[in-house]
Scaffold this motif. Structure first.
Motif, PDB file in Angstrom:
ATOM      1  N   GLN A   1       0.848  -1.198   0.000  1.00  0.00           N
ATOM      2  CA  GLN A   1       0.000   0.000   0.000  1.00  0.00           C
ATOM      3  C   GLN A   1       0.882   1.246   0.000  1.00  0.00           C
ATOM      4  N   ASN A   2       0.288   2.375  -0.281  1.00  0.00           N
ATOM      5  CA  ASN A   2       0.999   3.648  -0.141  1.00  0.00           C
ATOM      6  C   ASN A   2       0.723   4.226   1.239  1.00  0.00           C
ATOM      7  N   GLY A   3       1.501   5.218   1.628  1.00  0.00           N
ATOM      8  CA  GLY A   3       1.290   5.898   2.904  1.00  0.00           C
ATOM      9  C   GLY A   3       2.186   5.334   3.990  1.00  0.00           C
TER      10      GLY A   3
ATOM     11  N   MET B   1      10.294   6.901   0.887  1.00  0.00           N
ATOM     12  CA  MET B   1      10.544   7.624  -0.372  1.00  0.00           C
ATOM     13  C   MET B   1       9.267   7.697  -1.210  1.00  0.00           C
ATOM     14  N   LYS B   2       8.499   6.584  -1.213  1.00  0.00           N
ATOM     15  CA  LYS B   2       7.229   6.598  -1.965  1.00  0.00           C
ATOM     16  C   LYS B   2       6.268   7.608  -1.328  1.00  0.00           C
ATOM     17  N   ALA B   3       6.253   7.638   0.027  1.00  0.00           N
ATOM     18  CA  ALA B   3       5.354   8.585   0.715  1.00  0.00           C
ATOM     19  C   ALA B   3       5.773  10.026   0.424  1.00  0.00           C
TER      20      ALA B   3
ATOM     21  N   ALA C   1       7.309  11.048  -2.280  1.00  0.00           N
ATOM     22  CA  ALA C   1       6.908  11.331  -3.670  1.00  0.00           C
ATOM     23  C   ALA C   1       5.412  11.637  -3.725  1.00  0.00           C
ATOM     24  N   ASN C   2       4.620  10.826  -3.041  1.00  0.00           N
ATOM     25  CA  ASN C   2       3.171  11.060  -3.033  1.00  0.00           C
ATOM     26  C   ASN C   2       2.828  12.406  -2.382  1.00  0.00           C
ATOM     27  N   ALA C   3       3.559  12.766  -1.295  1.00  0.00           N
ATOM     28  CA  ALA C   3       3.284  14.034  -0.605  1.00  0.00           C
ATOM     29  C   ALA C   3       3.687  15.228  -1.471  1.00  0.00           C
ATOM     30  N   SER C   4       4.725  15.036  -2.300  1.00  0.00           N
ATOM     31  CA  SER C   4       5.228  16.154  -3.118  1.00  0.00           C
ATOM     32  C   SER C   4       4.446  16.307  -4.415  1.00  0.00           C
ATOM     33  N   ILE C   5       3.921  15.206  -4.924  1.00  0.00           N
ATOM     34  CA  ILE C   5       3.243  15.257  -6.228  1.00  0.00           C
ATOM     35  C   ILE C   5       1.713  15.350  -6.079  1.00  0.00           C
ATOM     36  N   ASN C   6       1.134  14.390  -5.337  1.00  0.00           N
ATOM     37  CA  ASN C   6      -0.325  14.216  -5.391  1.00  0.00           C
ATOM     38  C   ASN C   6      -1.148  15.453  -5.001  1.00  0.00           C
ATOM     39  N   PRO C   7      -0.867  16.104  -3.819  1.00  0.00           N
ATOM     40  CA  PRO C   7      -1.711  17.251  -3.461  1.00  0.00           C
ATOM     41  C   PRO C   7      -1.619  18.378  -4.485  1.00  0.00           C
TER      42      PRO C   7
ATOM     43  N   THR D   1      -1.748  16.856 -14.585  1.00  0.00           N
ATOM     44  CA  THR D   1      -1.105  15.546 -14.421  1.00  0.00           C
ATOM     45  C   THR D   1       0.236  15.701 -13.680  1.00  0.00           C
ATOM     46  N   ASN D   2       0.855  14.551 -13.313  1.00  0.00           N
ATOM     47  CA  ASN D   2       2.034  14.558 -12.430  1.00  0.00           C
ATOM     48  C   ASN D   2       3.178  15.446 -12.917  1.00  0.00           C
ATOM     49  N   GLY D   3       3.315  15.581 -14.247  1.00  0.00           N
ATOM     50  CA  GLY D   3       4.420  16.357 -14.808  1.00  0.00           C
ATOM     51  C   GLY D   3       4.391  17.827 -14.401  1.00  0.00           C
TER      52      GLY D   3
ATOM     53  N   ASP E   1      12.346  12.247 -10.728  1.00  0.00           N
ATOM     54  CA  ASP E   1      12.387  11.076 -11.623  1.00  0.00           C
ATOM     55  C   ASP E   1      11.002  10.434 -11.738  1.00  0.00           C
ATOM     56  N   ILE E   2      10.307  10.293 -10.586  1.00  0.00           N
ATOM     57  CA  ILE E   2       8.962   9.680 -10.605  1.00  0.00           C
ATOM     58  C   ILE E   2       8.007  10.571 -11.410  1.00  0.00           C
ATOM     59  N   ALA E   3       8.104  11.893 -11.196  1.00  0.00           N
ATOM     60  CA  ALA E   3       7.208  12.816 -11.925  1.00  0.00           C
ATOM     61  C   ALA E   3       7.491  12.754 -13.423  1.00  0.00           C
TER      62      ALA E   3
ATOM     63  N   LYS F   1       8.761  10.090 -15.102  1.00  0.00           N
ATOM     64  CA  LYS F   1       8.299   8.786 -15.630  1.00  0.00           C
ATOM     65  C   LYS F   1       6.779   8.710 -15.722  1.00  0.00           C
ATOM     66  N   THR F   2       6.080   9.440 -14.832  1.00  0.00           N
ATOM     67  CA  THR F   2       4.606   9.336 -14.797  1.00  0.00           C
ATOM     68  C   THR F   2       3.987  10.675 -15.202  1.00  0.00           C
ATOM     69  N   SER F   3       4.731  11.467 -16.011  1.00  0.00           N
ATOM     70  CA  SER F   3       4.318  12.861 -16.234  1.00  0.00           C
ATOM     71  C   SER F   3       2.904  12.997 -16.810  1.00  0.00           C
ATOM     72  N   SER F   4       2.464  12.016 -17.622  1.00  0.00           N
ATOM     73  CA  SER F   4       1.122  12.185 -18.189  1.00  0.00           C
ATOM     74  C   SER F   4       0.043  11.454 -17.370  1.00  0.00           C
ATOM     75  N   ASN F   5       0.428  10.878 -16.216  1.00  0.00           N
ATOM     76  CA  ASN F   5      -0.572  10.184 -15.357  1.00  0.00           C
ATOM     77  C   ASN F   5      -1.338  11.178 -14.503  1.00  0.00           C
ATOM     78  N   LYS F   6      -2.594  10.860 -14.272  1.00  0.00           N
ATOM     79  CA  LYS F   6      -3.341  11.580 -13.238  1.00  0.00           C
ATOM     80  C   LYS F   6      -3.014  10.888 -11.932  1.00  0.00           C
ATOM     81  N   SER F   7      -2.577  11.610 -10.920  1.00  0.00           N
ATOM     82  CA  SER F   7      -2.250  10.962  -9.642  1.00  0.00           C
ATOM     83  C   SER F   7      -3.503  10.296  -9.067  1.00  0.00           C
ATOM     84  N   SER F   8      -3.277   9.329  -8.180  1.00  0.00           N
ATOM     85  CA  SER F   8      -4.425   8.635  -7.574  1.00  0.00           C
ATOM     86  C   SER F   8      -5.279   9.623  -6.782  1.00  0.00           C
ATOM     87  N   MET F   9      -4.607  10.649  -6.200  1.00  0.00           N
ATOM     88  CA  MET F   9      -5.369  11.602  -5.370  1.00  0.00           C
ATOM     89  C   MET F   9      -6.280  12.470  -6.248  1.00  0.00           C
TER      90      MET F   9
HETATM   91  C1  LIG Z   1       3.743   7.734  -8.087  1.00  0.00           C
HETATM   92  C2  LIG Z   1       2.342   8.308  -8.287  1.00  0.00           C
HETATM   93  C3  LIG Z   1       2.361   9.790  -8.059  1.00  0.00           C
HETATM   94  C4  LIG Z   1       2.016   7.972  -9.735  1.00  0.00           C
HETATM   95  O1  LIG Z   1       0.845   8.558 -10.197  1.00  0.00           O
HETATM   96  C5  LIG Z   1       1.388   7.628  -7.321  1.00  0.00           C
HETATM   97  O2  LIG Z   1       1.779   6.748  -6.592  1.00  0.00           O
HETATM   98  C6  LIG Z   1      -0.025   8.051  -7.166  1.00  0.00           C
HETATM   99  O3  LIG Z   1      -0.612   8.605  -8.080  1.00  0.00           O
HETATM  100  O4  LIG Z   1      -0.546   7.813  -6.056  1.00  0.00           O
END
Ligand SMILES: CC(C)(CO)C(=O)C(=O)O
Ligand SMILES: NC(=O)C1=CN([C@@H]2O[C@H](COP(=O)(O)OP(=O)(O)OC[C@H]3O[C@@H](n4cnc5c(N)ncnc54)[C@H](O)[C@@H]3O)[C@@H](O)[C@H]2O)C=CC1
Length: 297
Positions: free
Chosen positions: A100-102, A177-179, A181-187, A195-197, A235-237, A239-247
């Motif tokens: 899981q994440n978090g 590190m995953k947390a 990344a999620n804290a820096s990108i998702n909100p 998107t993440n990029g 790096d994560i942002a 690689k996943t630049s065109s993804n919508k984050s889960s949040m």
């Molecule tokens: C790594 C990332 C940011 C990939 O979208 C992710 O884990 C998420 O969206 O929760």
């Protein structure tokens, strides 16, 4: 082996489906997904095409014999309930692993049983498009730890079922590190609606970098060593630049997010050791108010 996947949504269904090639797998899910799988199987869509797979999927673990392995794949806000529920059916030989994440999942799911459990993290990307149907965007790498017999056993099960998996001697750094990344990108993706990029560019980059360094200071104060956390986030942002984050996906669908188990845990832990985290505190409040669709605004 008898393997139970507890909380089979997107990730759990994908993992369970792949493990079912070699093992006796039971998914535990909510009624719509369980009904769809029981009637028509699980439809797995990926770049390789579409495949319908027939799996056991139930909505309750009442009366079950202790499985050899339980993999918990609920959202992090359901970890405590998951830990309470599975404690009814485990025995001394059951290995319990969280993917899981978090932060705090390990504590809820493993340490509470008074013995070692396994904690995992994955870079797989899976979406549930409707009950009974998942889209596999990326196979990713799945890591388990702490480095011990149980983690090695789960890693072996995953590798033999075709996953790219490893046992990590630094699993708590990996989880942190995953947390981070999620804290820096998702909100920030939620606030920007992008998107993440987006965090690779101003005005979002400075905010993401501050959130990252604040969170890394908390991890380091807890004794967790990280190599260049901002580079890892970037790096994560990328690689996943065109993804919508889960949040962002959760907010758009009106669902609860994992903000409390990601940014909320960082802020809570920072408070306990006196580390200032103003950017993460502000992001936490903003996402909480968006989650509640704050009527005052
Ligand atoms: C790594 C990332 C940011 C990939 O979208 C992710 O884990 C998420 O969206 O929760
Ligand atoms: N989807 C992905 O690509 C990735 C997800 N993750 C993490 O994995 C975890 C799971 O994510 P997803 O699979 O996307 O979430 P999801 O919401 O699709 O799946 C969780 C499932 O657990 C079920 N559930 C919860 N409590 C239950 C209970 N008591 N009984 C039966 N079912 C129960 C829910 O109904 C839901 O279907 C999260 O922590 C997420 O951040 C990590 C990496 C990638």
């Amino acid at each position: 082996m008898n393997i139970l996947v507890y909380g089979a949504g997107a990730i759990g269904s994908a993992i369970g489906e792949k493990l079912s090639g070699q093992h006796d797998v039971t998914l535990v899910s909510r009624k719509p997904h369980a009904d769809a799988i029981s009637s028509n199987g699980l439809l797995v869509c990926s770049s390789k095409g579409k495949e319908r797979v027939f799996l056991k999927c139930v909505t309750s673990i009442d009366g079950m014999e202790p499985p050899d392995v339980i993999i918990v794949t609920t959202k992090a806000y359901d970890s405590k309930h998951a830990g309470d529920d599975i404690s009814r059916i485990i025995d001394d030989n059951t290995i319990i692993a969280s993917i899981q994440n978090g932060l705090g999942n390990y504590e809820h799911i493993s340490r509470r049983f008074g013995r070692k459990g396994v904690v995992g993290t994955t870079t797989m990307g899976v979406t549930m498009t409707r009950p009974g149907e998942i889209v596999l965007a990326g196979e990713g790498v799945t890591s388990f730890g702490p480095y011990d017999d149980a983690a090695e056993k789960i890693t072996d099960i995953f590798i033999k079922s075709g996953f790219e998996a490893r046992t990590s001697s630094r699993i708590f750094s990996d989880i942190w590190m995953k947390a981070i990344a999620n804290a820096s990108i998702n909100p920030i993706t939620v606030i920007s609606g992008k998107t993440n990029g987006c965090i690779l560019y101003e005005p979002y980059m400075s905010l993401a970098k501050e959130a990252c360094y604040e969170a890394a200071a908390v991890a380091e104060a807890e004794g967790v060593m990280l190599d260049d956390p901002w580079k890892a986030v970037r790096d994560i942002a990328e690689k996943t630049s065109s993804n919508k984050s889960s949040m962002l996906q959760d907010i758009e669908k009106g669902r609860k997010t994992e903000i409390n188990q990601i940014t909320g845990e960082i802020v809570r832990r920072a408070g306990g050791i006196g580390i200032p985290v103003p950017i993460n505190s502000a992001l936490l409040e903003l996402i909480r108010s968006m989650e509640k669709k704050d009527k005052r605004l």
